[in-house]
Design an enzyme around this catalytic site. Structure first.
Site, short mmCIF file in Angstrom:
data_model
loop_
_atom_site.label_atom_id
_atom_site.label_comp_id
_atom_site.label_asym_id
_atom_site.label_seq_id
_atom_site.Cartn_x
_atom_site.Cartn_y
_atom_site.Cartn_z
N HIS A 1 59.22 90.88 20.06
CA HIS A 1 60.28 89.99 20.21
C HIS A 1 60.98 90.28 21.63
CE1 HIS A 1 61.64 93.77 18.57
NE2 HIS A 1 62.77 93.20 19.21
N HIS B 1 64.60 90.68 24.45
CA HIS B 1 65.88 91.12 24.63
C HIS B 1 66.33 90.60 26.15
CE1 HIS B 1 66.28 93.14 20.99
NE2 HIS B 1 65.33 93.93 21.24
N HIS C 1 59.29 93.37 23.67
CA HIS C 1 58.59 94.32 23.32
C HIS C 1 58.45 94.73 21.76
CE1 HIS C 1 62.62 96.76 22.10
NE2 HIS C 1 62.61 95.55 21.38
N ASP D 1 61.49 92.76 34.63
CA ASP D 1 62.02 91.39 34.28
C ASP D 1 61.05 90.47 33.92
OD1 ASP D 1 63.86 89.66 33.82
OD2 ASP D 1 63.83 88.57 35.72
N HIS D 2 60.85 89.93 32.78
CA HIS D 2 59.74 88.82 32.29
C HIS D 2 58.39 89.76 32.17
CE1 HIS D 2 62.77 85.85 33.13
NE2 HIS D 2 62.03 85.08 32.63
N GLU E 1 71.48 96.26 24.74
CA GLU E 1 70.18 95.80 24.27
C GLU E 1 70.46 94.30 23.47
OE1 GLU E 1 66.63 97.63 21.73
OE2 GLU E 1 68.54 96.92 20.63
N CYS F 1 61.36 94.86 13.77
CA CYS F 1 61.13 94.92 15.35
C CYS F 1 59.73 95.52 15.45
CB CYS F 1 62.25 96.25 15.93
SG CYS F 1 63.98 95.49 15.82
NI NI Z 1 63.98 94.74 20.01
#
Ligand code: NI
Length: 274
Positions: A175, A177, A150, A215-216, A260, A169
């Protein structure tokens, strides 16, 4: 009142399968616990006691006495087969809901001012039950994981404000998580099945509505809910709550918790969606 939690561990084997039901019903109600001829768990039970501090001893309860009582309850379970070795759990389905209720009654809620307040039974790292002695309100938590990218960026803020508020961020290319989501539902234990929720159905909902969806993915680019909404963990929790809510009437959706990073965790009870 002071609360004290004591942990106990035991390993046991079991199988949840009703021989009178078709295979599909066993899989829906007991999920993977109905597979094959059985499997085992390294259970962890957290016993929380509550009471006033005794002015003479300075403690809330006598730990030596608690260890002895816990030992009497836990030792017979350790390295046993739940379906066969314990009269109280005998039957086709020694579910964790039944097991936690057994622990509660076997230990006794206590006498005097200090009482057993709750038990949290971890069946595995990804499933646990919370019990407070009330069969009409038992809490079942399931944990799933997904990886997503995100970029924290609000279209309601200027570029400068976005950089100031979100720092690294706000990196234009994003980036990622490894998210961990814990979903807790609450309701009574069904006496026929010994469960609060059909485990197979619970897993299917979380896989289809959360894992398969997020996911992904890159949350900003791939998900319609984040085209105009900043994909923070707070907004992700709100989106997941709205998505899950229609599936949980009985039992009801109680809480969702999103981890997170190892440093940031968020918890939501749906207050803003009601
Ligand atoms: Ni983040």
């Amino acid at each position: 009142m002071m609360l004290l939690t004591r942990k106990a561990r035991f390993s046991a084997a079991y199988l949840c399968r009703n021989p009178d039901w078709p295979e599909a019903r066993n899989r829906r109600v007991y999920g993977t616990c109905a597979v094959g001829s059985g499997h085992g768990h390294d259970y962890v039970a957290e016993f929380t006691f509550g009471g006033p501090v005794d002015p003479r001893t300075g403690v809330v309860l006598n730990l030596t006495e608690v260890k002895r009582r816990l030992g009497d309850v836990i030792e017979p379970l350790d390295l046993s087969h739940l379906n066969h070795d314990h009269g109280a759990l005998e039957g086709p389905a020694p579910t964790s809901e039944r097991l936690v209720r057994y622990l509660w009654h076997a230990l006794g809620s206590g006498t005097g001012p200090c009482r057993l307040a709750s038990i949290r039974l971890h069946e595995s790292r990804t499933r646990n039950i919370d019990y407070t002695g009330d069969d009409s309100m038992v809490y079942v938590t399931r944990i799933v994981e997904f990886n997503a990218a995100h970029r924290l960026h609000s279209i309601r803020l200027s570029d400068e404000e976005n950089v100031r508020i979100f720092g690294k961020c706000n990196n234009p290319h994003g980036h990622g998580h490894n998210y961990e989501l814990a979903v807790t539902v609450r309701g009574p234990v069904d006496e026929e099945t010994g469960t609060v929720i059909d485990a197979g159905r619970f897993d299917d909902i979380l896989r289809e509505e959360v894992v398969d969806r997020y996911d992904h993915r890159h949350l900003n680019h791939d998900l319609e809910e984040f085209q105009t909404v900043n994909p923070t963990s707070e907004e992700l929790l709100r989106a997941i709550w709205k998505r899950l809510l229609p599936f949980f009437e009985h039992p009801s959706l109680h809480r969702i918790r999103l981890v997170e990073t190892s440093k940031n965790a968020f918890e939501y009870f749906g207050e803003e969606e009601r």
